[in-house]
Design an enzyme around this catalytic site. Structure first.
Site, short mmCIF file in Angstrom:
data_model
loop_
_atom_site.label_atom_id
_atom_site.label_comp_id
_atom_site.label_asym_id
_atom_site.label_seq_id
_atom_site.Cartn_x
_atom_site.Cartn_y
_atom_site.Cartn_z
CG LEU A 270 12.95 11.80 5.31
CD1 LEU A 270 14.21 12.02 6.15
CD2 LEU A 270 11.89 11.09 6.16
CD GLU B 104 6.60 10.51 8.61
OE1 GLU B 104 5.98 10.74 7.56
OE2 GLU B 104 7.51 9.65 8.68
N GLY C 134 -23.74 14.01 0.34
CA GLY C 134 -24.40 13.53 -0.86
C GLY C 134 -23.74 14.05 -2.13
CB THR D 48 1.56 1.12 4.29
OG1 THR D 48 2.21 -0.10 4.70
CG2 THR D 48 2.26 1.69 3.07
CD GLU E 272 -1.79 -2.33 4.22
OE1 GLU E 272 -3.00 -2.33 4.01
OE2 GLU E 272 -1.06 -1.33 4.05
#
Length: 382
Positions: free
Chosen positions: A124, A244, A341, A367, A369
């Site tokens: 894409l 997707e 760790g 994203t 957001e």
């Protein structure tokens, strides 16, 4: 979670698990990452086993599978080989399912059987340097030349897998005077066409599936390679992104489960203060939180897939699954690093790769957001 799966799905998972355990050992995953090598062999194997054809009708050589089938396959594949699952999305979801959703019958007959056989790959090419989340602001143009062809000029960035793809799905502006989301068209562009240049970008994680810049200079594209209807590319692309986001959520669920399982095993083996670190309550709480978030992510993802199979757009549920599952992988990778760790920070331990890869999924496909914006736009009072 087996109660959420039917017998066919359980068989698909069992078959894929057997293949992955035998043919994609952890040493192979490390090798792909270090050498930044596209998983060509694994994709050929999946084609031979029929897995590339899962979401396609039998008349195109597929298995007539559902979105839920595709989701559980992506989760299992990602548990063993996240980079192979990413390559699968690139070819099957970006390419094949887009063609199935809004391509012509001729395009479906030409491309989908070849994809199922592992003979062609897709990528894409949508994002541009100044048009990421704001897709409608793209500058790449496709202008008719009077010979039933279009001339493509512009550039794309963050095109995953463009270096190995045979065809690029390119969004271009075909009507300069159209309103914001109109006048954009999807094209299937043969990458062998003169005037295409692909340049690799160096990135933090998901290294085996390259991300690239792509430049188009007077590239000739036949009008028959318009994918969908002229001027409606933005809306076609939203369908692709919906697919997707669901399968991407499944990938992060499978990946996170693997990190959790590795961390749990390590916590039982690692000795400190004369006991395994799994006996410390703080480690127990980390692992409990990790598994709870993974289970919640899985349920969100399965629910979105089931709604799509019922014919619903499931815009809100798809964005919920994508946002929450990708953030869960980041959370799990962070906690996994903490459990390991100092060892976790060493390249010889696999948790560092998950930590590097995780951020990719919070950005790719829209994203976090943007997903929250979409979710808010879909909220309604009961």
């Amino acid at each position: 979670m087996s109660l959420l799966l039917n017998d066919d799905q359980k068989l698909l998972i069992a078959t894929l698990k057997k293949y992955c355990k035998k043919n994609i050992p952890i040493e192979r995953i490390r090798e792909l990452d270090v050498h930044e090598e596209f998983p060509e062999k694994e994709m050929r194997d999946l084609a031979e086993m029929g897995f590339l054809g899962v979401p396609f009708p039998t008349k195109y050589g597929g298995m007539e599978g559902t979105m839920k089938d595709l989701t559980v396959i992506m989760e299992e594949l990602s548990y063993h080989a996240p980079v192979v699952a990413t390559a699968y999305i690139m070819c099957v979801v970006f390419g094949g399912k887009s063609i199935l959703s809004y391509g012509t019958e001729r395009q479906k007959e030409k491309y989908i059987p070849e994809l199922n056989k592992g003979r062609i790959k897709f990528a894409l090419s949508v994002t541009e340097p100044n048009a990421g989340s704001d897709i409608a602001n793209i500058k790449t143009t496709a202008k008719p030349n009077g010979n039933n062809e279009y001339i493509l000029n512009g550039s794309k960035v963050f095109s995953t897998g463009a270096h190995v793809a045979d065809y690029l799905l390119v969004l271009a502006k075909t009507e300069s005077s159209a309103t914001k989301n109109r006048g954009l068209t999807m094209f299937l562009v043969d990458k062998k066409s003169p005037g295409i240049e692909v340049i690799k970008l160096d990135k933090l994680g998901m290294k085996a599936v390259w991300t690239n810049e792509v430049f188009f200079t007077d590239v000739v594209v036949p009008a028959e390679n318009i994918l969908g209807t002229l001027g409606n590319g933005f809306y076609h692309l939203m369908s692709t992104f919906g697919d997707e986001r669901i399968v991407g959520a499944a990938v992060t669920v499978g990946y996170a489960q693997k990190v959790l399982d590795d961390a749990l095993l390590y916590s039982k083996q690692r000795q400190q203060f004369d006991q395994s670190i799994s006996e410390f309550q703080v480690i127990q709480h980390y692992l409990a939180e990790m598994q709870t978030k993974i289970n919640a992510s899985r349920l969100l993802t399965y629910h979105a897939a089931e709604l799509r199979d019922k014919g619903e757009l499931a815009i809100k549920e798809t964005s919920m699954a994508k946002y929450y599952s990708s953030e869960t992988l980041t959370f799990v990778a962070n906690k996994g690093m903490q459990i390991f760790g100092g060892n976790g920070y060493m390249m010889e331990f696999d948790v560092q790769r998950a930590w590097r890869d995780a951020k990719f999924w919070e950005i790719a496909g829209g994203t976090t957001e943007i997903q929250k914006n979409i979710i808010f736009s879909q909220l309604k009072m009961r």
